[in-house]
Design an enzyme around this catalytic site. Sequence first.
Site, PDB file in Angstrom:
ATOM      1  N   GLU A 284      -2.269  -9.332   3.383  1.00  0.00           N
ATOM      2  CA  GLU A 284      -2.396  -9.883   4.741  1.00  0.00           C
ATOM      3  C   GLU A 284      -3.826  -9.918   5.233  1.00  0.00           C
ATOM      4  O   GLU A 284      -4.142 -10.612   6.203  1.00  0.00           O
ATOM      5  CB  GLU A 284      -1.544  -9.058   5.709  1.00  0.00           C
TER       6      GLU A 284
ATOM      7  N   CYS B 220       0.829  -1.210   0.000  1.00  0.00           N
ATOM      8  CA  CYS B 220       0.000   0.000   0.000  1.00  0.00           C
ATOM      9  C   CYS B 220       0.867   1.266   0.000  1.00  0.00           C
ATOM     10  O   CYS B 220       1.510   1.549  -0.988  1.00  0.00           O
ATOM     11  CB  CYS B 220      -0.984  -0.033   1.166  1.00  0.00           C
TER      12      CYS B 220
ATOM     13  N   HIS C 293      -3.775  -5.253  -0.014  1.00  0.00           N
ATOM     14  CA  HIS C 293      -3.399  -5.816   1.280  1.00  0.00           C
ATOM     15  C   HIS C 293      -3.454  -7.344   1.261  1.00  0.00           C
ATOM     16  O   HIS C 293      -4.498  -7.937   1.519  1.00  0.00           O
ATOM     17  CB  HIS C 293      -4.316  -5.276   2.379  1.00  0.00           C
TER      18      HIS C 293
END
Length: 373
Positions: A340, A252, A338
């Site tokens: 994760e 990001c 993202h």
Amino acid sequence: MNKAIVMLEDGPVFYGKSEGAAMTRVGEICFNTGMTGYQEVFTDPSYYQQIVVATNTHIGNYGISKDESQSGSVKIAGFICKNFNEIHSRERESESLKTYFDREGILAVSGIDTRKLVRHIREQGAMNAVITSEDKTLEELQAILKAAPAMKGMELASKVSTREMYELGDKNSEVRVAVLDLGVKKSILNHLLNKGALVGVFPHDTSLEKITEWKPDGLLVSNGPGDPEPLVEQAEMIKAVIDQNVPAFGICLGHQVISLSQGLETFKMFNGHRGINHPVKNLITGKCEVTSQNHGFAVTKESAERNKEVEVTHVHLNDNTVAGIRLKNKPVFSVQYHPEASPGPNDSVYLFEQFFDLISKSKEQAAATEKGE
């Protein structure tokens, strides 16, 4: 329960009711399209200084769990929704969203026609807004908005980064990953720890000497809030680390700063990408991924395609913006989304495997060089 007002920078006013103490908050207004994950949104440092509108009708129905926060506190400036649920139901231990907001000092405004509000933002673009449950006139709110700075040009990583370096994980681990904390989420750190790494989390303004002294096998540049362009010193430090052939991975804001370090350009988007179902195409494999995203800035495709040392690896399928790059002659890559977050799909978790593979190959090459092979 008090009356509340939402006023946008370009004039529209919405009336609702407040869920919390009497206060006034100002920030950039944005909307998130996720059906779940509101606690992760509230505690994501990337949302610092933003007023978040939920497009999902009901918020709070499964309460708040102590295990799902992405940082140590709520980071949003304020919250707007259609229906605010005080009654929650969940198998795991949890508390109501109202109790949580009251303790954190967050103003939520409910009873708003969020569909009309989001349509306006989509058509007119990102802008500042003010929300209040205090007895303020419209003229006073207009004055607050006029004095509020724009997100463009705003450096916010320093507001959410750790003040001191700290370590997590096994000190005897064979893999050491340095994390430049621009507003890192706990789930990113957890992915690194689950891979068995010793993780060193460094403040946003850490010098090259401090990073090098720790002797990392890899560098992860984290997510975070604000405009990437003011992070000039960070970009210069990252470039120096990359020049040392240290494997690097950006997420990001980290993706944007790595891009800036290589001479690419960024821009403020008319409307950002915020939600958990954004389609991204991996141009290397040809596969598509359902991703979680939260950003209002992006790397310009023109600058990425001009740079002969950069390859665009991922694109957002809704608007064809750059969603990932890699350096052709360095062990470095980054993505705008993202990996994760895993909000159901685990489509992008492979990126952590890719990062650790680069670290492993780098260590093998270093060992071979030492042996004179």
